[in-house]
Design a protein around this motif. Structure first.
Motif, PDB file in Angstrom:
ATOM      1  N   ASP A 198      11.808   1.943   4.516  1.00 49.28           N
ATOM      2  CA  ASP A 198      10.527   2.486   4.076  1.00 49.28           C
ATOM      3  C   ASP A 198       9.811   1.519   3.125  1.00 49.28           C
ATOM      4  O   ASP A 198      10.429   0.655   2.490  1.00 49.28           O
ATOM      5  CB  ASP A 198      10.729   3.831   3.373  1.00 49.28           C
ATOM      6  CG  ASP A 198      11.121   4.945   4.341  1.00 49.28           C
ATOM      7  OD1 ASP A 198      10.793   4.818   5.538  1.00 49.28           O
ATOM      8  OD2 ASP A 198      11.750   5.926   3.902  1.00 49.28           O
ATOM      9  N   SER A 199       8.505   1.721   3.017  1.00 45.60           N
ATOM     10  CA  SER A 199       7.685   0.915   2.111  1.00 45.60           C
ATOM     11  C   SER A 199       6.590   1.795   1.525  1.00 45.60           C
ATOM     12  O   SER A 199       6.374   2.936   1.965  1.00 45.60           O
ATOM     13  CB  SER A 199       7.082  -0.295   2.825  1.00 45.60           C
ATOM     14  OG  SER A 199       6.243   0.135   3.893  1.00 45.60           O
ATOM     15  N   PHE A 200       5.881   1.259   0.527  1.00 46.13           N
ATOM     16  CA  PHE A 200       4.877   2.033  -0.194  1.00 46.13           C
ATOM     17  C   PHE A 200       3.599   1.208  -0.346  1.00 46.13           C
ATOM     18  O   PHE A 200       3.649   0.044  -0.753  1.00 46.13           O
ATOM     19  CB  PHE A 200       5.394   2.435  -1.574  1.00 46.13           C
ATOM     20  CG  PHE A 200       6.723   3.140  -1.527  1.00 46.13           C
ATOM     21  CD1 PHE A 200       6.807   4.501  -1.292  1.00 46.13           C
ATOM     22  CD2 PHE A 200       7.900   2.424  -1.689  1.00 46.13           C
ATOM     23  CE1 PHE A 200       8.022   5.147  -1.235  1.00 46.13           C
ATOM     24  CE2 PHE A 200       9.131   3.058  -1.637  1.00 46.13           C
ATOM     25  CZ  PHE A 200       9.193   4.417  -1.408  1.00 46.13           C
ATOM     26  N   GLU A 201       2.481   1.831  -0.030  1.00 43.42           N
ATOM     27  CA  GLU A 201       1.172   1.195  -0.191  1.00 43.42           C
ATOM     28  C   GLU A 201       0.592   1.627  -1.539  1.00 43.42           C
ATOM     29  O   GLU A 201       0.332   2.808  -1.760  1.00 43.42           O
ATOM     30  CB  GLU A 201       0.238   1.603   0.946  1.00 43.42           C
ATOM     31  CG  GLU A 201      -1.127   0.938   0.881  1.00 43.42           C
ATOM     32  CD  GLU A 201      -2.040   1.378   2.014  1.00 43.42           C
ATOM     33  OE1 GLU A 201      -3.276   1.222   1.863  1.00 43.42           O
ATOM     34  OE2 GLU A 201      -1.519   1.886   3.025  1.00 43.42           O
ATOM     35  N   LEU A 202       0.387   0.669  -2.422  1.00 43.19           N
ATOM     36  CA  LEU A 202      -0.104   0.965  -3.764  1.00 43.19           C
ATOM     37  C   LEU A 202      -1.624   0.977  -3.788  1.00 43.19           C
ATOM     38  O   LEU A 202      -2.274   0.088  -3.219  1.00 43.19           O
ATOM     39  CB  LEU A 202       0.411  -0.084  -4.765  1.00 43.19           C
ATOM     40  CG  LEU A 202       1.939  -0.280  -4.808  1.00 43.19           C
ATOM     41  CD1 LEU A 202       2.293  -1.386  -5.796  1.00 43.19           C
ATOM     42  CD2 LEU A 202       2.629   1.020  -5.190  1.00 43.19           C
TER      43      LEU A 202
END
Length: 215
Positions: A198-202
């Motif tokens: 998973d990854s996160f868009e800031l």
């Protein structure tokens, strides 16, 4: 009005001493040993940092001016956007033990606070793997601060907390569709709730990335 800050006691995560002045003064050596942890190996991507936080909101006070002086020697600090006091860690300075002065916003009570945070800014998208590396190093630094027995009493670092400017209100978008809300400028990611891929868009570059400990 000036307030002398004397010897202090560091907790595992932060130091908070209530003060009621707009100009603060302390000796360099009072903080030297706590900040020296930054020179140890095993946590090159995180550091111990010095802030002055609003006693009511917990947000960083605006530092108007900061400097250190000893007799004829004078050096003014350049304050970054996150309002960290960039105090250098130097054995010669410890021996000279200059006085350090900080001027903050008028009419606001600030607490001196030492915090563990990521060294480099996180921009655009960050992965679970990147954040896991940070939390591992944050764990190591907190253990160094607390001493050899701290691991038996201190909760684990299971995630990170992002601190944004007040202008940022939209949430953090996770690749699995979850939206992590930003409340009062802060958003917490519990890494146990996400997979390695998973990854996160800031929504913006955070001012701080700090450890989140399970209570």
């Amino acid at each position: 009005m000036k307030k002398w800050i004397g010897a202090t006691t560091l907790s595992l995560l932060c130091l908070a001493l209530p003060v009621k002045a707009e100009q603060y003064r302390f000796t360099y050596s009072k903080l030297y040993y706590q900040l020296k942890v930054n020179q140890k190996e095993g946590h090159e991507d995180v550091r111990m940092a010095l802030f002055f936080n609003d006693s009511q909101t917990g947000k960083a006070c605006q530092i108007k001016k900061a400097w250190m002086e000893k007799e004829e020697h004078y050096e003014e600090f350049k304050i970054p956007t996150n309002q960290e006091l960039p105090l250098p860690i130097d054995d010669n300075l410890k021996s000279a033990n200059p006085l350090v002065y900080i001027q903050t916003e008028e009419g606001k009570q600030c607490d001196i606070s030492m915090e563990v945070l990521a060294n480099n800014p996180l921009i655009d998208t960050v992965s679970v793997n990147e954040l896991t590396l940070l939390t591992t190093q944050m764990d190591a630094m907190l253990s160094d601060i607390g001493g050899m027995f701290s691991k038996y009493f201190m909760p684990d670092v299971e995630g990170v907390r992002f601190v944004f400017s007040d202008a940022v209100t939209s949430g953090i978008k996770a690749s699995n569709g979850v939206i992590i809300p930003i409340e009062n400028g802060k958003a917490t990611i519990d890494l146990r709730e996400f997979n390695k891929g998973d990854s996160f868009e800031l929504p913006a570059t955070p001012l701080k990335v700090t450890p989140w400990l399970v209570k």
